[in-house]
Design a protein around this motif. Structure first.
Motif, PDB file in Angstrom:
ATOM      1  N   ASP A   6       0.914   8.233  -0.123  1.00 10.08           N
ATOM      2  CA  ASP A   6      -0.270   8.605   0.604  1.00 10.08           C
ATOM      3  C   ASP A   6      -0.398   8.228   2.137  1.00 10.08           C
ATOM      4  N   ASN A   7       0.934   8.327   2.750  1.00 13.74           N
ATOM      5  CA  ASN A   7       0.934   8.070   4.113  1.00 13.74           C
ATOM      6  C   ASN A   7       0.694   9.371   4.821  1.00 13.74           C
ATOM      7  N   ALA A   8      -0.102   9.228   5.861  1.00 18.21           N
ATOM      8  CA  ALA A   8      -0.631  10.612   6.685  1.00 18.21           C
ATOM      9  C   ALA A   8       0.442  11.109   7.701  1.00 18.21           C
ATOM     10  N   ARG A  47       5.529   6.308   2.243  1.00 13.87           N
ATOM     11  CA  ARG A  47       5.153   6.374   0.909  1.00 13.87           C
ATOM     12  C   ARG A  47       4.122   7.439   0.601  1.00 13.87           C
ATOM     13  N   ARG A  56       6.493  13.406   1.274  1.00 19.67           N
ATOM     14  CA  ARG A  56       5.867  12.067   0.916  1.00 19.67           C
ATOM     15  C   ARG A  56       5.785  12.299  -0.529  1.00 19.67           C
ATOM     16  N   GLU A  95       0.877  -1.317   0.012  1.00 19.11           N
ATOM     17  CA  GLU A  95      -0.001  -0.068  -0.217  1.00 19.11           C
ATOM     18  C   GLU A  95       0.942   1.107  -0.100  1.00 19.11           C
ATOM     19  N   LYS A  96       0.380   2.138  -0.889  1.00 17.86           N
ATOM     20  CA  LYS A  96       1.191   3.461  -0.722  1.00 17.86           C
ATOM     21  C   LYS A  96       0.711   4.137   0.462  1.00 17.86           C
ATOM     22  N   SER A  97      -0.034   3.897   1.278  1.00 19.63           N
ATOM     23  CA  SER A  97      -0.392   4.516   2.556  1.00 19.63           C
ATOM     24  C   SER A  97       0.393   4.191   3.843  1.00 19.63           C
TER      25      SER A  97
END
Length: 795
Positions: free
Chosen positions: A731-733, A729, A780, A705-707
């Motif tokens: 889309d990680n918050a 990555r 990111r 996952e890109k998150s």
């Protein structure tokens, strides 16, 4: 976390006595007593039979005092009772035999040389008139002061060693199986003549050979095993040979390993395994399967290339320990793990299809099997024992040294395809890269350097194209050598296309129909001889320093089409033997040369191939940063040395593509400030590349996952330092992540340095292992390289 115990059992005692047991250091709660003399240490045999002493290292000699025990254990008067003969057997030789021994007689001193053996037997036979008590015969013996002097001078006391059978490869029962004449080997193998021998290979390895012979047909099953003294590891390959004068009955369903592994009642079986390299974003992905009661997990290769679907490496974990099982076969293998409804798993693996007769004098072999047992720690700790074993005993050592981190480049990855290459532009681009200050270890010349009409894919004429290279590769190799660089040259000798030299001149060596790719049959002695001599001559005359072998099609159906009904599997088996013999001969002729293995990427990463070569191009699914991170995460669990290329000067992408062997897949001048940026990133790679042979720890779960974050650690416990690779990555918050490190000492102090900021902090090992190392990345996607080193204690 405790490290796994990588020490093998020094010796193991297997009791095959009438009562099925032995006693240690006495009889019940009493010291051993022989003719009025007491002994503190030793082994007591309560009944006739034998005790097998199995060793994982060579032994020099055995010493003991043998006598019938005189303790009154509540029987009627035992004075003078017992009538036995004691003997010691080593291999097929009897090295000691006593006279008749009775209770009350003085003990007999034993000293016998073992000559580097790894197994011997203490035997007790009842002889003459034997008196009985109400509890049975008094035919027993004390082996007082029983001890083994090992080849290295250390002393092992038998009474200190564990009892019971060793794991399957050490056990007397064969850990393999087959069907012969329609019957399973378990029904008859024990009735065949058995010969055993062993010899020391070196201080850490002992070769054990067990040969079973069928007197009726002359079939021999010969297990060649290697036991390791420095690792809890044993390996074996089984060879079948027809020593008779007629074809054998049908030999089929040959399983190189067929054994049961048993766990304690607690916990459950977890099978850790990995995807191979089918050219996907999830190549080398680690997987886990819970083996529930009554379940079965099966694996099979695809198309004859061994790691096209799965790696042939498995870590079976249970409470407190486990076993790594590996099948090494550069062709079509299958494996299954079958769970019973209690505490056992049956493991079977071998060449997928065998149903054949052996002709007189003919021999075939099974895949290589490796078992590595572990206890304590967790399965990741066990993987690091495996990694160290791979480095110490498997990774090729050209010139006696492990392959170092490697930087290469080539015009086919930058400016011009290889089929457009010629002498002038190769020398030009090589010198341009070196003049720019790039410190290349190798100049890479890939597919297309031979005569062709329809592209690089037309293989089968293995000559340097005289139109483009009128003097061959010599001007290029000489230009490289003068500047301290070597050259890599690509070959694909197994695949042959229509119209090429091999197709025209030796069709009898080829497998497959016209109009399609054919296979040079390495199981044909003439074909094997030709390719060995021809390629060796090219390496020698053209100044080639690193031989690269590719394999871009599936051979399985061609092998099987060549077999008759009563010879299924024979073509594949002989092909494998020829393929391995070819690589071995190249090593023998060019001992300083590294061999590279490629099969449309990583489709041939079996252990037999990896013992002879390194995968410099790990997957044909190249360059995408997140898959490249995932490849390293999964591959490093099993394979400590591999390569790829980078095609970007963005730090996140570059670091995703970093591997122990790294190739430049771009032209620096096409990027703003390109050359200085490339040199800066390569300097970082060079700084951390020394850790690639260290222990490997994933610090996050595997994810596509890109998150997510993905991170891992390389750690050198013997030096107290290591490196963390961390990726945030796109889309990680979360800007901050904490990674709990492994392999560091809680009470030590460590200097931690971020290579991007050059800032250092000092923390304790407890902070790193419990609270975790904090890593902040505002960008990111973003990445970090963080070094740590243990600080010396002030005195």
């Amino acid at each position: 976390m405790a490290q796994p115990d990588a020490r093998p059992v020094q010796a193991q005692l297997i009791a095959r006595t009438k009562q099925g047991k032995f006693d240690r250091n006495g009889r019940r709660d009493r010291k051993m007593l022989i003719a009025g003399k007491k002994y503190e240490r030793g082994i007591a045999m309560p009944s006739p039979g034998e005790i097998v002493v199995q060793l994982a290292a060579p032994a020099k000699s055995f010493d003991a005092i043998a006598g019938v025990d005189s303790n009154d254990l509540g029987y009627y008067d035992n004075a003078g009772r017992g009538s036995v003969v004691a003997s010691v057997e080593c291999g097929s030789r009897q090295v000691f035999q006593s006279g008749t021994l009775k209770e009350g007689m003085p003990g007999v001193a034993i000293h016998t040389e073992l000559g580097g053996a790894t197994e011997f037997r203490l035997k007790l036979a009842a002889v003459g008139n034997r008196l009985r008590t109400y509890q049975g015969e008094w035919d027993q013996l004390d082996w007082a002061e029983a001890r083994v002097t090992m080849a290295d001078g250390s002393v092992v006391w038998l009474a200190d060693l564990p009892a019971g059978p060793l794991p399957a490869p050490y056990a007397v029962e064969a850990p393999f199986s087959f069907r012969y004449g329609g019957r399973p080997s378990a029904e008859f193998l024990g009735q065949w003549k058995v010969e055993r021998e062993s010899r020391a290979i070196d201080a850490n390895r002992t070769r054990i050979r067990v040969t079973y012979t069928d007197a009726a047909s002359g079939l021999q099953a010969r297990a060649e095993a290697v036991a390791y003294a420095d690792y809890p590891t044993v390996e074996w390959t089984v060879y079948f040979r027809n020593t008779g004068t007629q074809p054998t009955p049908i030999l089929e369903d040959i399983q190189a390993i067929d054994t049961q592994l048993e766990r304690t009642p607690e916990g459950e079986f977890q099978l850790h395994h990995s995807i191979g390299s089918p050219n996907s974003p999830t190549d080398f992905r680690p997987l886990e399967t819970v083996l529930a009661p009554g379940s079965r997990k099966a694996f099979v290769a695809r198309g004859g290339r061994p790691t096209d679907t799965d790696l042939g490496n498995f870590n079976l974990e249970w409470a407190g320990g486990g076993a790594i099982v590996t099948v090494g076969w550069p062709a079509q293998w299958s494996a299954e793990f079958v769970r019973d409804k209690a505490t056992k798993v049956r493991v079977r693996s071998g060449q997928e299809l065998t149903h054949l007769r052996l002709l007189p004098g003919e021999e075939i072999r099974t895949p290589l099997v490796v078992l590595q047992f572990w206890r304590g720690g967790d399965w990741i700790d066990a993987q690091n024992v495996w990694r160290r074993w791979m480095l110490d005993h498997n990774l090729p050592r050209p010139g006696g040294k492990l392959p170092p981190p490697m930087l290469s480049s080539g015009s086919s990855r930058q400016t011009v395809e290889m089929q457009e290459a010629n002498e002038a532009n190769q020398v030009l681009y090589l010198n341009r890269a070196l003049d720019a200050g790039l410190k290349l270890d190798y100049w890479w010349m890939d597919a297309g350097w031979y005569p062709y009409q329809q592209g690089w894919y037309k293989t089968g004429t293995w000559e340097v194209d005289p139109a483009r290279f009128p003097r061959g590769f010599v001007p290029i190799s000489e230009a490289a050598h003068k500047r301290g660089t070597k050259i890599i040259v690509w070959f694909e000798p197994e695949r042959v296309t229509d119209g090429t030299w091999l197709h025209k001149n030796h069709p009898e060596w080829l497998l497959g129909p016209d109009g399609k790719d054919k296979l040079l049959n390495l199981g044909n002695p003439d074909a094997l001889h030709w390719v060995t001599e021809h390629v060796s001559n090219l390496i020698r005359t053209q100044g080639i320093d690193l031989y690269r072998q590719d394999f871009n099609f599936e051979p399985l159906q061609l092998w099987r089409n060549a077999d008759t009904e009563d010879r299924q599997g024979i073509t594949e088996n002989k092909y494998v033997a020829g393929y391995l013999a070819y690589l071995d001969e190249l090593h023998r002729r060019f001992p300083e040369m590294i061999l590279d293995n490629c099969a449309s990427g990583g489709r041939r990463d079996d252990l037999e191939t990896l013992r002879r070569s390194v995968p410099l191009w790990r997957s044909d699914f190249a360059y995408d940063p997140e898959p490249m991170q995932q490849f390293t995460y999964g591959m490093a669990l099993w394979i400590p040395y591999f390569g790829s290329a980078f095609n970007s000067l963005d730090p996140y992408i570059f670091r995703s593509q970093m591997t122990p062997a790294l190739s430049i897949g771009m032209v620096a001048e096409r990027y703003e400030n390109g050359l200085p940026r490339m040199k800066s990133l390569l300097a970082q790679w060079q700084r951390v590349s020394e850790f690639y042979a260290a222990d490997f720890y994933p610090l996050t779960p595997y994810t596509t996952e890109k998150s997510g974050w993905l991170a891992w650690q390389f750690n050198r416990p013997e030096r107290g330092d290591g490196v963390i690779h961390a990726f945030r990555r796109a889309d990680n918050a979360f800007e901050l992540a904490k990674f709990r490190l492994r392999g560091v000492e809680a009470g030590a102090r460590y200097k931690v340095t971020n290579l991007d900021t050059a800032r250092s902090t000092v923390v304790t090992g407890a902070e790193l292992t419990q609270g975790g190392l904090p890593v902040t990345l505002t960008a990111r996607p973003g990445s970090a390289l963080i070094l740590y080193e243990k600080l010396a204690v002030a005195r």
